[in-house]
Design a protein around this motif. Structure first.
Motif, short mmCIF file in Angstrom:
data_model
loop_
_atom_site.label_atom_id
_atom_site.label_comp_id
_atom_site.label_asym_id
_atom_site.label_seq_id
_atom_site.Cartn_x
_atom_site.Cartn_y
_atom_site.Cartn_z
N GLN A 3 0.85 -1.19 0.00
CA GLN A 3 0.00 0.00 0.00
C GLN A 3 0.89 1.24 0.00
N THR A 4 0.51 2.20 -0.83
CA THR A 4 1.27 3.44 -0.91
C THR A 4 0.99 4.27 0.34
N SER A 5 2.04 4.76 0.95
CA SER A 5 1.83 5.62 2.12
C SER A 5 1.46 7.02 1.64
N PHE A 6 0.86 7.78 2.53
CA PHE A 6 0.47 9.15 2.18
C PHE A 6 1.71 9.95 1.79
N GLN A 7 2.80 9.75 2.51
CA GLN A 7 4.03 10.49 2.21
C GLN A 7 4.55 10.15 0.82
N ASP A 8 4.50 8.87 0.45
CA ASP A 8 4.91 8.47 -0.90
C ASP A 8 4.02 9.13 -1.95
N LEU A 9 2.74 9.21 -1.64
CA LEU A 9 1.76 9.78 -2.56
C LEU A 9 2.07 11.24 -2.87
N ILE A 10 2.43 12.01 -1.86
CA ILE A 10 2.62 13.46 -2.06
C ILE A 10 4.05 13.85 -2.42
N ASN A 11 4.98 12.90 -2.41
CA ASN A 11 6.39 13.23 -2.64
C ASN A 11 6.80 13.32 -4.10
N GLY A 12 5.92 13.00 -5.04
CA GLY A 12 6.32 12.96 -6.44
C GLY A 12 6.60 14.32 -7.05
N GLU A 13 7.08 14.28 -8.28
CA GLU A 13 7.37 15.50 -9.03
C GLU A 13 6.10 16.19 -9.50
N LYS A 14 5.06 15.40 -9.74
CA LYS A 14 3.78 15.97 -10.20
C LYS A 14 3.02 16.54 -9.02
N PRO A 15 2.36 17.67 -9.21
CA PRO A 15 1.46 18.16 -8.16
C PRO A 15 0.36 17.14 -7.90
N VAL A 16 -0.02 16.99 -6.64
CA VAL A 16 -1.08 16.07 -6.26
C VAL A 16 -2.21 16.88 -5.64
N LEU A 17 -3.37 16.86 -6.29
CA LEU A 17 -4.55 17.54 -5.77
C LEU A 17 -5.36 16.49 -5.02
N ILE A 18 -5.61 16.75 -3.75
CA ILE A 18 -6.37 15.80 -2.93
C ILE A 18 -7.71 16.43 -2.57
N ASP A 19 -8.76 15.68 -2.88
CA ASP A 19 -10.13 16.08 -2.55
C ASP A 19 -10.58 15.24 -1.36
N PHE A 20 -10.72 15.88 -0.20
CA PHE A 20 -11.27 15.22 0.98
C PHE A 20 -12.78 15.39 0.91
N PHE A 21 -13.50 14.27 0.81
CA PHE A 21 -14.94 14.33 0.61
C PHE A 21 -15.66 13.34 1.53
N ALA A 22 -16.98 13.45 1.55
CA ALA A 22 -17.82 12.48 2.25
C ALA A 22 -18.98 12.13 1.32
N THR A 23 -19.39 10.87 1.37
CA THR A 23 -20.46 10.42 0.48
C THR A 23 -21.79 11.12 0.77
N TRP A 24 -21.98 11.58 2.00
CA TRP A 24 -23.22 12.24 2.42
C TRP A 24 -23.20 13.75 2.19
N CYS A 25 -22.11 14.27 1.64
CA CYS A 25 -21.90 15.72 1.50
C CYS A 25 -22.40 16.21 0.14
N GLY A 26 -23.44 17.05 0.15
CA GLY A 26 -24.00 17.59 -1.10
C GLY A 26 -22.99 18.38 -1.93
N PRO A 27 -22.30 19.36 -1.34
CA PRO A 27 -21.31 20.11 -2.12
C PRO A 27 -20.21 19.22 -2.71
N CYS A 28 -19.88 18.11 -2.02
CA CYS A 28 -18.86 17.20 -2.54
C CYS A 28 -19.31 16.58 -3.87
N HIS A 29 -20.60 16.26 -3.95
CA HIS A 29 -21.14 15.69 -5.19
C HIS A 29 -21.10 16.71 -6.31
N ALA A 30 -21.33 17.98 -6.00
CA ALA A 30 -21.28 19.04 -7.01
C ALA A 30 -19.83 19.30 -7.45
#
Length: 100
Positions: A3-30
């Motif tokens: 499993q990729t660790s969070f640190q491994d995920l964000i350490n790359g050369e490419k920018p990483v956009l992370i969307d923290f969402f919830a399935t019950w969140c209306g604005p998240c669906h939009a």
């Protein structure tokens, strides 16, 4: 497969956009189609990661995410942008452009 660790995920050369969402969140669906279109436009220029806050409480708590959606952009392991609420595609493009 390891499993990729969070640190491994964000350490790359490419920018990483992370969307923290919830399935019950209306604005998240939009927000989801906005992010999908951004990824289509920018392609390999960035990485898009969606993190369900209810399924990942440890990382959510560690990063102090309290509102959904919360957007974070990491580049080479550093937090470069953070905002709560739905962001405009132009705002996200501008933030990502600063990193290239």
């Amino acid at each position: 497969m390891a499993q990729t660790s969070f640190q491994d995920l964000i350490n790359g050369e490419k920018p990483v956009l992370i969307d923290f969402f919830a399935t019950w969140c209306g604005p998240c669906h939009a927000y989801s189609p906005i992010l999908k279109q951004l990824k289509e436009e920018l392609g390999d220029g960035m990485r898009l990661v969606k993190i369900d806050v209810d399924r990942n409480p440890e990382i959510t708590e560690k990063l102090g995410v309290q509102a959904m959606p919360t957007t974070m952009i990491f580049h080479r392991g550093e937090l470069k942008f953070r905002a709560a609420g739905v962001q405009s595609p132009q705002t996200l493009k501008d933030e990502l452009a600063k990193l290239s």
